[in-house]
Design an enzyme around this catalytic site. Structure first.
Site, PDB file in Angstrom:
ATOM      1  N   ASP A 272      -1.334  -1.262   6.203  1.00 49.49           N
ATOM      2  CA  ASP A 272      -1.377  -0.716   7.443  1.00 49.49           C
ATOM      3  C   ASP A 272      -2.388  -0.544   8.437  1.00 49.49           C
ATOM      4  O   ASP A 272      -2.846   0.354   9.360  1.00 49.49           O
ATOM      5  CB  ASP A 272       0.126   0.323   8.138  1.00 49.49           C
TER       6      ASP A 272
ATOM      7  N   THR B 285      -2.361   2.258  -4.717  1.00 52.32           N
ATOM      8  CA  THR B 285      -2.325   3.553  -4.105  1.00 52.32           C
ATOM      9  C   THR B 285      -3.629   3.526  -4.896  1.00 52.32           C
ATOM     10  O   THR B 285      -4.287   3.179  -5.910  1.00 52.32           O
ATOM     11  CB  THR B 285      -1.273   4.362  -4.360  1.00 52.32           C
ATOM     12  N   GLY B 286      -4.749   4.384  -3.925  1.00 52.96           N
ATOM     13  CA  GLY B 286      -6.149   5.210  -4.143  1.00 52.96           C
ATOM     14  C   GLY B 286      -5.286   6.724  -4.768  1.00 52.96           C
ATOM     15  O   GLY B 286      -6.407   7.409  -5.379  1.00 52.96           O
TER      16      GLY B 286
ATOM     17  N   THR C 249       0.646   4.190   0.747  1.00 51.01           N
ATOM     18  CA  THR C 249       0.610   6.115   1.459  1.00 51.01           C
ATOM     19  C   THR C 249       0.722   5.657   2.706  1.00 51.01           C
ATOM     20  O   THR C 249       0.370   4.280   3.615  1.00 51.01           O
ATOM     21  CB  THR C 249      -0.575   6.587   1.627  1.00 51.01           C
TER      22      THR C 249
ATOM     23  N   ASP D  66       0.777  -0.788   0.068  1.00 51.37           N
ATOM     24  CA  ASP D  66      -0.146  -0.439  -0.282  1.00 51.37           C
ATOM     25  C   ASP D  66       1.148   1.114   0.226  1.00 51.37           C
ATOM     26  O   ASP D  66       1.822   1.161   1.026  1.00 51.37           O
ATOM     27  CB  ASP D  66      -0.948   0.140   1.663  1.00 51.37           C
TER      28      ASP D  66
END
Length: 676
Positions: free
Chosen positions: A564, A518-519, A368, A366
């Site tokens: 996370d 990622t978004g 960020t 992921d």
């Protein structure tokens, strides 16, 4: 590790040393290191007269034992004592095994019982030679082997004891103006405690007064002290530095971070391994083969030779085939591997998933907060007609009064470059645009790049190019202007972690390809991927799509996913190996197979390396523990007798113990694996 579920923590107290339900150690249920040691020494001392009065020893060393009335009974009586005192452990173990799967204890018991009953029968008139000296030395060596085994298993399991030592026993509770020393179990959430300089922090809490630094190396592996001031969290077991702190208790008992780490370490050490299942099956078949070969040996030798020789060969087959090394092969690697992992801040929650490390081909991250820091930093400054430092000084003067998250990035950049902020008067915020104020008698504005365009201010070609470049990289831009023109542009982006760059290289070195999820917009994702050297990346990903991407990668090869947050939980469960980083959120931890205490992506590479090394050791141990029997059993059965080579039961026991020592030493070499 914040507020983990305490689903298993309640069980923590109940199964602390109960190994009966766990593979590998169940043969020693209820046994202690001291018991094996004491029985070994007593049996060894009692064995000396047996060897002295043994006819074989008298013949070999050419001496005559001193006779006295009843000296013929010394050996049988001492053998009975040693059989019941030293050998009873194995007979009890065999009895337990009979209820489930036969294994090591059954073979040892069979061997010593056959030798014992036959020798007693000879004493009471049966023709032949007794096996007293073989019997007692066999029991001695077996006790020694089990003592060494338990010592090595306990030694490797010390990780838990070391963590337990970090638990202080009392705390200084503040009640009004009074300080009272109370046991930890009396502390309740919300209590105020005092932590003096140099003391260990007794409980998890939040600092309400004072400034100090704490050494949290046991938790993070980071030796540099971490600053603690009002509002910061302190954890059990860390060592307070130079200042006194007052803290409010946030977690007690089983819920403290340290207790949870201890639970995870213990669960990992006790957890079944797929290799353990394999070892148990091999031990079971080895036992059946040994009984079969032993019986066949007896039948063959009784027809070719005499009863004494036949029983000697049978006992040796039963002893040498003991799946002792097999019983140890896997548990020792597990306890060593878990201890090393815990020392490196890698907590194994699911042993089987950890063992899948060897098949991992893709590592999905992921973006960020994992590959990036999750906070903005100034990437570039484009200026027109003034220096970067001056632009930063003016922008910081205005932004330090702003609440905007991007404003903090500019203030931080000024602090890093040691730029002195200018003085502002008449500061005001312009909603939706930015902030303005007067510096040195001149009005300056800082805000969105659309603001100067709306005001019709001049944008130099240099700044236009800078703006286009920043937008193509998906960076956020802040503009600085005076009363008539745009002076500077600040390009801001989520900062890439230095350790993430090393991570991609480290993964490549072990044949794992990194992928990023990622978004964020494609431009942002592309900029970060290019910076890190990641070839596969997925942008504009919705939380529910993470699972789909992990599934796609899994179709191509073993996949590890690192995240996370709460929205990462489904993907963590879907991956072959789910890793919660930086102790993550509660949900992430409960969904993950591995928990990384530190917020360091490099630990993912370390975990995979350790997983691969652990696997290799398990396979090596299994091959050795089963393979040596291919040569040992036929030798014990007497196939080399025509060449004049015969193994006695005691020598068979030495070889069997040596095999165990080799397996133990091989497991210990895991500690030398380079994880960096």
């Amino acid at each position: 590790m914040q507020h983990q579920h305490t689903r298993q923590t309640q069980e923590h107290k109940h199964h602390h040393h109960d190994r009966e339900s766990h593979g590998g150690h169940d043969k020693h249920a209820g046994h202690s290191l001291e018991m094996f040691r004491n029985r070994f020494y007593v049996s060894l001392i009692l064995s000396i007269p047996v060897l002295y009065f043994s006819p074989s020893f008298q013949a070999w060393f050419n001496y005559q034992a001193i006779p006295f009335p009843g000296s013929n009974w010394v050996n049988p009586i001492l053998a009975i004592v040693i059989y019941f005192y030293g050998g009873w452990v194995f007979i009890q173990g065999a009895w337990r095994e009979m209820k489930g799967k036969v294994g090591m204890m059954t073979l040892i018991s069979l061997a010593i019982t056959v030798a014992f009953i036959y020798s007693l029968a000879v004493t009471f008139g049966l023709e032949g030679e007794p096996f007293f000296w073989e019997l007692v030395t066999l029991i001695d060596i077996m006790l020694l082997g089990h003592w060494i085994e338990m010592a090595s298993v306990q030694g490797a399991s010390r990780a838990l004891e070391q963590l337990a030592k970090l638990m202080p026993s009392t705390a200084h509770r503040l009640v009004g103006d009074r300080i009272e020393d109370v046991p930890l179990d009396q502390l309740r959430e919300g209590d105020l405690i005092l932590i003096r300089p140099g003391e260990q922090i007794p409980i998890d809490g939040m600092v309400v007064e004072g400034t100090s630094s704490a050494n949290e190396a046991f938790l993070t592996g980071e030796s540099r002290p971490v600053t603690k001031r009002e509002g910061d969290e302190v954890v059990t077991g860390a060592v307070n530095g130079e200042g006194a702190l007052k803290a409010r208790v946030t977690r007690t008992g089983d819920q403290t971070t340290l207790s949870q780490i201890m639970r995870l370490v213990e669960e990992a050490q006790n957890s079944r391994s797929k290799y353990q299942v394999l070892a148990d099956k091999a031990a079971y078949w080895l036992t059946l083969i040994a009984i079969g070969v032993g019986s066949l040996t007896f039948v063959v030798w009784i027809s070719l030779s005499d009863l004494v020789f036949a029983i000697g060969r049978t006992v040796t087959v039963l002893v040498i085939a003991c799946p002792h090394a097999l019983g140890l092969a896997i548990p020792l690697v597990i306890v060593n591997g878990t201890a090393i992992a815990a020392k490196n801040g890698i907590l194994v929650r699911n042993r089987e998933a950890f063992e899948r490390a060897k098949t991992i081909k893709y590592a999905a991250f992921d973006k960020t907060g994992t590959l990036t820091e999750g906070r903005f930093g100034v990437q570039r400054i484009y200026t027109e007609g003034l220096s970067e430092d001056r632009a930063l000084a003016i922008a910081t003067a205005l932004e330090s009064l702003s609440e905007h998250p991007l404003a903090h990035a500019i203030v931080e950049a000024a602090q890093q470059q040691r730029v002195q902020s200018a003085t502002v008067i008449d500061f005001k915020a312009v909603p939706g645009m930015g902030v303005e104020g007067i510096i040195d008698g001149k009005t300056y504005r800082v805000g969105r790049p659309e603001w100067p365009k709306e005001l019709g201010f001049y944008f130099s070609p240099e700044l236009e190019r800078g703006l286009a470049k920043a937008e193509s990289r998906g960076e956020s831009v802040i503009a600085l202007m005076d009363e008539e023109q745009t002076l500077a542009l600040f390009a801001l982006a989520d900062r890439v972690r230095e350790s993430a760059r090393k991570l991609v290289r480290s993964l490549e070195s072990i044949g794992v390809q990194a992928a990023m999820i990622t978004g964020d917009a494609k431009a942002v994702a592309q900029a970060v991927a290019t910076d890190l050297g990641i070839k596969r990346y997925y942008a504009r990903v919705l939380p529910q799509d993470k699972v789909r991407i992990v599934k796609e990668l899994k179709a191509e090869g073993g996949t590890v996913f690192t995240g996370d947050g709460i929205n990462d939980a489904p993907a963590l469960l879907e991956a072959d190996l789910g890793v919660a980083i930086g102790a993550g959120t509660n949900v992430a931890i409960e969904s993950a197979d591995l928990v990384l205490v530190k917020d360091d992506p490099l630990d993912v590479g370390r975990a995979l390396k350790l997983g691969k090394a652990t696997n290799n050791k398990m396979v090596q141990n299994l091959l050795w523990a089963t393979g040596y029997n291919v040569i040992a059993i036929p030798l014990a059965a007497g196939v080399a007798y025509p060449l004049g080579f015969v193994l006695s039961p005691a020598v068979g026991a030495v070889f069997m113990s040596l095999s165990t020592v080799i397996v133990s030493l091989n497991a210990i070499t895991l500690r030398r694996v380079q994880l960096n």
